[in-house]
Structures are given as C-alpha cells and as structure tokens.
Design a protein around this motif. Structure first.
Motif, PDB file in Angstrom:
ATOM      1  N   LEU A 130       0.830  -1.210   0.000  1.00 15.79           N
ATOM      2  CA  LEU A 130       0.000   0.000   0.000  1.00 15.79           C
ATOM      3  C   LEU A 130       0.860   1.253   0.000  1.00 15.79           C
ATOM      4  O   LEU A 130       0.585   2.214  -0.735  1.00 15.79           O
ATOM      5  N   SER A 131       1.904   1.260   0.829  1.00 16.26           N
ATOM      6  CA  SER A 131       2.801   2.408   0.866  1.00 16.26           C
ATOM      7  C   SER A 131       3.451   2.631  -0.498  1.00 16.26           C
ATOM      8  O   SER A 131       3.524   3.764  -0.994  1.00 16.26           O
ATOM      9  N   ASP A 132       3.900   1.534  -1.123  1.00 10.83           N
ATOM     10  CA  ASP A 132       4.490   1.642  -2.463  1.00 10.83           C
ATOM     11  C   ASP A 132       3.468   2.147  -3.478  1.00 10.83           C
ATOM     12  O   ASP A 132       3.799   2.934  -4.376  1.00 10.83           O
ATOM     13  N   GLN A 133       2.216   1.682  -3.347  1.00 11.00           N
ATOM     14  CA  GLN A 133       1.170   2.108  -4.271  1.00 11.00           C
ATOM     15  C   GLN A 133       0.884   3.603  -4.131  1.00 11.00           C
ATOM     16  O   GLN A 133       0.730   4.317  -5.123  1.00 11.00           O
ATOM     17  N   TRP A 134       0.814   4.083  -2.914  1.00 12.25           N
ATOM     18  CA  TRP A 134       0.588   5.510  -2.707  1.00 12.25           C
ATOM     19  C   TRP A 134       1.765   6.334  -3.208  1.00 12.25           C
ATOM     20  O   TRP A 134       1.582   7.427  -3.745  1.00 12.25           O
ATOM     21  N   ASP A 135       2.983   5.796  -3.075  1.00  9.52           N
ATOM     22  CA  ASP A 135       4.151   6.482  -3.632  1.00  9.52           C
ATOM     23  C   ASP A 135       4.063   6.549  -5.155  1.00  9.52           C
ATOM     24  O   ASP A 135       4.417   7.567  -5.770  1.00  9.52           O
ATOM     25  N   ALA A 136       3.593   5.461  -5.772  1.00  7.92           N
ATOM     26  CA  ALA A 136       3.444   5.433  -7.231  1.00  7.92           C
ATOM     27  C   ALA A 136       2.424   6.461  -7.697  1.00  7.92           C
ATOM     28  O   ALA A 136       2.626   7.144  -8.719  1.00  7.92           O
TER      29      ALA A 136
ATOM     30  N   VAL B 203       1.218  11.993 -10.290  1.00 10.63           N
ATOM     31  CA  VAL B 203       0.539  13.300 -10.356  1.00 10.63           C
ATOM     32  C   VAL B 203       1.419  14.469  -9.926  1.00 10.63           C
ATOM     33  O   VAL B 203       1.053  15.626 -10.154  1.00 10.63           O
ATOM     34  N   ASP B 204       2.560  14.191  -9.313  1.00  9.95           N
ATOM     35  CA  ASP B 204       3.428  15.274  -8.855  1.00  9.95           C
ATOM     36  C   ASP B 204       3.913  16.101 -10.045  1.00  9.95           C
ATOM     37  O   ASP B 204       4.411  15.561 -11.027  1.00  9.95           O
ATOM     38  N   GLY B 205       3.729  17.407  -9.965  1.00 13.23           N
ATOM     39  CA  GLY B 205       4.179  18.295 -11.026  1.00 13.23           C
ATOM     40  C   GLY B 205       3.164  18.556 -12.121  1.00 13.23           C
ATOM     41  O   GLY B 205       3.441  19.325 -13.053  1.00 13.23           O
ATOM     42  N   LEU B 206       1.971  17.939 -12.033  1.00 10.64           N
ATOM     43  CA  LEU B 206       0.946  18.213 -13.039  1.00 10.64           C
ATOM     44  C   LEU B 206       0.498  19.670 -12.958  1.00 10.64           C
ATOM     45  O   LEU B 206       0.382  20.229 -11.867  1.00 10.64           O
ATOM     46  N   ASP B 207       0.234  20.275 -14.112  1.00  6.67           N
ATOM     47  CA  ASP B 207      -0.363  21.607 -14.084  1.00  6.67           C
ATOM     48  C   ASP B 207      -1.861  21.474 -13.819  1.00  6.67           C
ATOM     49  O   ASP B 207      -2.421  20.376 -13.858  1.00  6.67           O
ATOM     50  N   GLU B 208      -2.510  22.584 -13.545  1.00  7.56           N
ATOM     51  CA  GLU B 208      -3.905  22.537 -13.128  1.00  7.56           C
ATOM     52  C   GLU B 208      -4.813  21.956 -14.214  1.00  7.56           C
ATOM     53  O   GLU B 208      -5.772  21.243 -13.915  1.00  7.56           O
ATOM     54  N   LYS B 209      -4.485  22.224 -15.475  1.00  3.98           N
ATOM     55  CA  LYS B 209      -5.295  21.676 -16.575  1.00  3.98           C
ATOM     56  C   LYS B 209      -5.220  20.160 -16.584  1.00  3.98           C
ATOM     57  O   LYS B 209      -6.238  19.477 -16.782  1.00  3.98           O
TER      58      LYS B 209
ATOM     59  N   VAL C 284     -10.266  11.464  -8.863  1.00  2.00           N
ATOM     60  CA  VAL C 284      -9.812  10.132  -8.476  1.00  2.00           C
ATOM     61  C   VAL C 284      -8.931  10.217  -7.235  1.00  2.00           C
ATOM     62  O   VAL C 284      -9.086   9.436  -6.286  1.00  2.00           O
ATOM     63  N   VAL C 285      -8.007  11.166  -7.230  1.00  2.00           N
ATOM     64  CA  VAL C 285      -7.143  11.340  -6.059  1.00  2.00           C
ATOM     65  C   VAL C 285      -7.972  11.781  -4.853  1.00  2.00           C
ATOM     66  O   VAL C 285      -7.758  11.311  -3.729  1.00  2.00           O
ATOM     67  N   ALA C 286      -8.936  12.676  -5.080  1.00  2.00           N
ATOM     68  CA  ALA C 286      -9.798  13.125  -3.983  1.00  2.00           C
ATOM     69  C   ALA C 286     -10.589  11.957  -3.396  1.00  2.00           C
ATOM     70  O   ALA C 286     -10.800  11.884  -2.177  1.00  2.00           O
ATOM     71  N   HIS C 287     -11.019  11.050  -4.241  1.00  2.00           N
ATOM     72  CA  HIS C 287     -11.734   9.856  -3.770  1.00  2.00           C
ATOM     73  C   HIS C 287     -10.861   9.031  -2.832  1.00  2.00           C
ATOM     74  O   HIS C 287     -11.309   8.575  -1.772  1.00  2.00           O
TER      75      HIS C 287
ATOM     76  N   PRO D  81     -12.576  22.413  -4.478  1.00  2.20           N
ATOM     77  CA  PRO D  81     -12.057  23.798  -4.535  1.00  2.20           C
ATOM     78  C   PRO D  81     -10.542  23.907  -4.380  1.00  2.20           C
ATOM     79  O   PRO D  81      -9.968  24.960  -4.697  1.00  2.20           O
ATOM     80  N   LEU D  82      -9.869  22.853  -3.892  1.00  4.09           N
ATOM     81  CA  LEU D  82      -8.420  22.897  -3.743  1.00  4.09           C
ATOM     82  C   LEU D  82      -7.733  22.910  -5.105  1.00  4.09           C
ATOM     83  O   LEU D  82      -8.300  22.467  -6.111  1.00  4.09           O
ATOM     84  N   THR D  83      -6.517  23.407  -5.149  1.00  3.40           N
ATOM     85  CA  THR D  83      -5.699  23.237  -6.342  1.00  3.40           C
ATOM     86  C   THR D  83      -5.146  21.818  -6.353  1.00  3.40           C
ATOM     87  O   THR D  83      -5.178  21.106  -5.337  1.00  3.40           O
ATOM     88  N   GLY D  84      -4.606  21.407  -7.489  1.00  3.20           N
ATOM     89  CA  GLY D  84      -4.025  20.078  -7.557  1.00  3.20           C
ATOM     90  C   GLY D  84      -2.882  19.898  -6.566  1.00  3.20           C
ATOM     91  O   GLY D  84      -2.778  18.861  -5.907  1.00  3.20           O
ATOM     92  N   SER D  85      -2.007  20.894  -6.447  1.00  2.00           N
ATOM     93  CA  SER D  85      -0.883  20.780  -5.515  1.00  2.00           C
ATOM     94  C   SER D  85      -1.361  20.727  -4.072  1.00  2.00           C
ATOM     95  O   SER D  85      -0.781  20.012  -3.242  1.00  2.00           O
ATOM     96  N   GLN D  86      -2.415  21.445  -3.760  1.00  2.00           N
ATOM     97  CA  GLN D  86      -2.976  21.390  -2.407  1.00  2.00           C
ATOM     98  C   GLN D  86      -3.578  20.017  -2.121  1.00  2.00           C
ATOM     99  O   GLN D  86      -3.446  19.485  -1.013  1.00  2.00           O
ATOM    100  N   LEU D  87      -4.239  19.434  -3.127  1.00  7.35           N
ATOM    101  CA  LEU D  87      -4.802  18.093  -2.953  1.00  7.35           C
ATOM    102  C   LEU D  87      -3.688  17.080  -2.743  1.00  7.35           C
ATOM    103  O   LEU D  87      -3.819  16.176  -1.904  1.00  7.35           O
TER     104      LEU D  87
END
Length: 273
Positions: free
Chosen positions: A15-21, A26-32, A48-51, A92-98
């Motif tokens: 699970l830890s490895d999966q969350w790291d993956a 998603v790290d570094g994605l722009d808002e679009k 999906v990440v919010a879920h 309402p959060l930005t992607g980086s905040q999420l």
C-alpha cells in the motif's frame, strides 16, 4: 483465497508503495492536467485522487462532509454518494494542495497500519465484499488504488508499471468472482474447462472448471481446455474493472476452442467491488 488473512507487513508495504506510485504519477501536473477526464464517468484525475483521500480519511475516523450530492447522475448508490461528498468538498483545492492532503493522509494511514495489532488485522469487518478480515479489506484497498493508478494514467495518456509486487498482490482481488462471470455471464455449461493465458506485467495462467452449475479456479485442468482466452493482464484488469469493453480491443485478445463461449466470456468479465 478470501478466508486467508494476508500478511500485514506485505500488504502495508505494498500500500505504501502504491501511494508512492500515485504521488509520482501526479506530482508536477499543471492545473489543466489535474482536471483531465479519467476513465471513470464524471471523474477527473483530481477527482480520483480526492476519492482516495476521502476513503483513507474515513478509515482514519474522520466524518464525511455533510453535502447533498443527489443531483449527480453518476451517483447511483450510498457508497457512490459517500465518495462524491468527499470529492465535492475537496474540489475547490488546487491540484498541488490536494497532493499535500493526499501525502498527509496516506502518511498517517501507513503509521496506523504499522501499529495495528494482529488481532485487529485478523478481525472480521464490513468490506465491499461482505464481512472479511481487516487484512483482506486492506488488500481490497490496494486493488482499488492500483486500479485508480490505471484510471489516472489512461486519462493522462501515459504508461505506468502495472506489475511488481503491488501489482501481483492487487491482481488477486480480480479473481474471486471470476467464476460468476464464467457461469452467469458467459453461460458456460457443465464440463467446460477454461484457460486464461494472461501476458504482460502480471503474467498468469488461470484455470477454471465448470461443474454442478458453478465455476471454480483450479490449479490444473483435468481435461483438455474447452476454451483458451489469451490477452494482456492490462486489458484483463480494465475489463474486470469495467473501464473499457472488448469491442474496443477486438485485436488485443485471441480465442482458441469454443469461440462463441470465448466471445461471451470476454464481454462478461466486468465486476465491481
């Protein structure tokens, strides 16, 4: 398979490895890109990440947001409504905040899993497949997050590693209900012997025997295969998860033997947890 309590250290590590993956994906994605549609109806990559954040927050004992989501067409049951409440609250959060919220919540979950007692890990709890050991529930969580990695990657049109230990463990949760697809979905008759030859990152050979109106996974077939269905494990996972259809991948699988049964079966693989 379903009665055995999975090893806590193995599942927690996976699970830890999966969350790291998921973090790397998603790290570094722009808002679009965060708002790109995923393979799931009504959900973006962000959703999906919010879920996942919402589900893991619930498992930490946090209450679900008090929101009315009855107007969303893709919400069809109580679980769907619960998922949507978290998504709407976090949207309402930005992607980086999420992502920061995701890292905080999953970090706490890893610590909680590392501290759980053997008795709690083996205790029967309500799960999406009924009452089952808490450890089995965590394997289901791994499967869910593994599938959602696919949903995000497919939405972004990127390729990820679907194999390895976490892929092999998660894949197990796609198998318990396979017999139902064979008998109830594909209408396989008694005496049918079926082999799934899965290629790709989770290469497997699965054997199914149909007797007495039920289909069971078996180690080996006691008679020649009535049907051999060959496809990649990537496609098998997406068909099982209802993310795509066989008709959209007509050249990606092959049927040897009873072609009518094979064509019915490839279209009956979808199940939900």
């Amino acid at each position: 398979m379903t009665d055995t309590v999975p090893d806590r250290a193995v599942i927690t590590s996976a699970l830890s490895d999966q969350w790291d993956a998921l973090t790397r994906l998603v790290d570094g994605l722009d808002e679009k890109s965060w708002r790109t549609a995923s393979a799931l109806p009504g959900w973006t990559v962000f959703d999906v990440v919010a879920h996942i954040v919402g589900t893991e927050s619930l498992l930490l004992g946090e209450p679900a947001p008090d929101l009315d989501v009855s107007g969303f067409g893709h919400v069809r049951n109580d679980i769907g409504a619960l998922n949507e409440k978290w998504i709407q609250a976090l949207r309402p959060l930005t992607g980086s905040q999420l992502l920061e919220r995701f890292l905080e919540v999953t970090g706490r979950r890893v610590k909680a899993l590392e501290q759980i007692s053997p008795e709690e890990w083996a205790a029967l709890v309500p799960t999406p497949v009924g009452m089952a050991p808490y450890g089995r529930f965590m394997r289901i969580r791994l499967f869910d997050c593994w599938m959602h990695e696919h949903d995000i990657a497919d939405g972004l049109r990127v390729t990820v590693d679907e194999g390895g230990q976490r892929g092999a463990i998660a894949f197990e949760e796609s198998l318990p209900a396979l017999g139902r697809a064979v008998v109830k979905g594909a209408k396989a008759q008694d005496g049918s012997r079926i082999a799934f030859e899965l290629t790709g990152p989770v290469s497997r050979t699965l054997h199914v025997a149909v007797d007495g109106g039920r289909a069971d996974l078996v180690e080996t077939l006691d008679a020649p295969a009535t049907l051999v269905l060959t496809l990649g494990s990537e496609l098998f996972a997406r068909l099982r998860g209802g993310r795509t259809t066989a008709d959209a991948h007509s050249g990606a699988y092959s049927v040897t033997g009873d072609t009518d049964l094979g064509e019915r079966l490839i279209r009956a693989l979808t199940f939900t947890i």
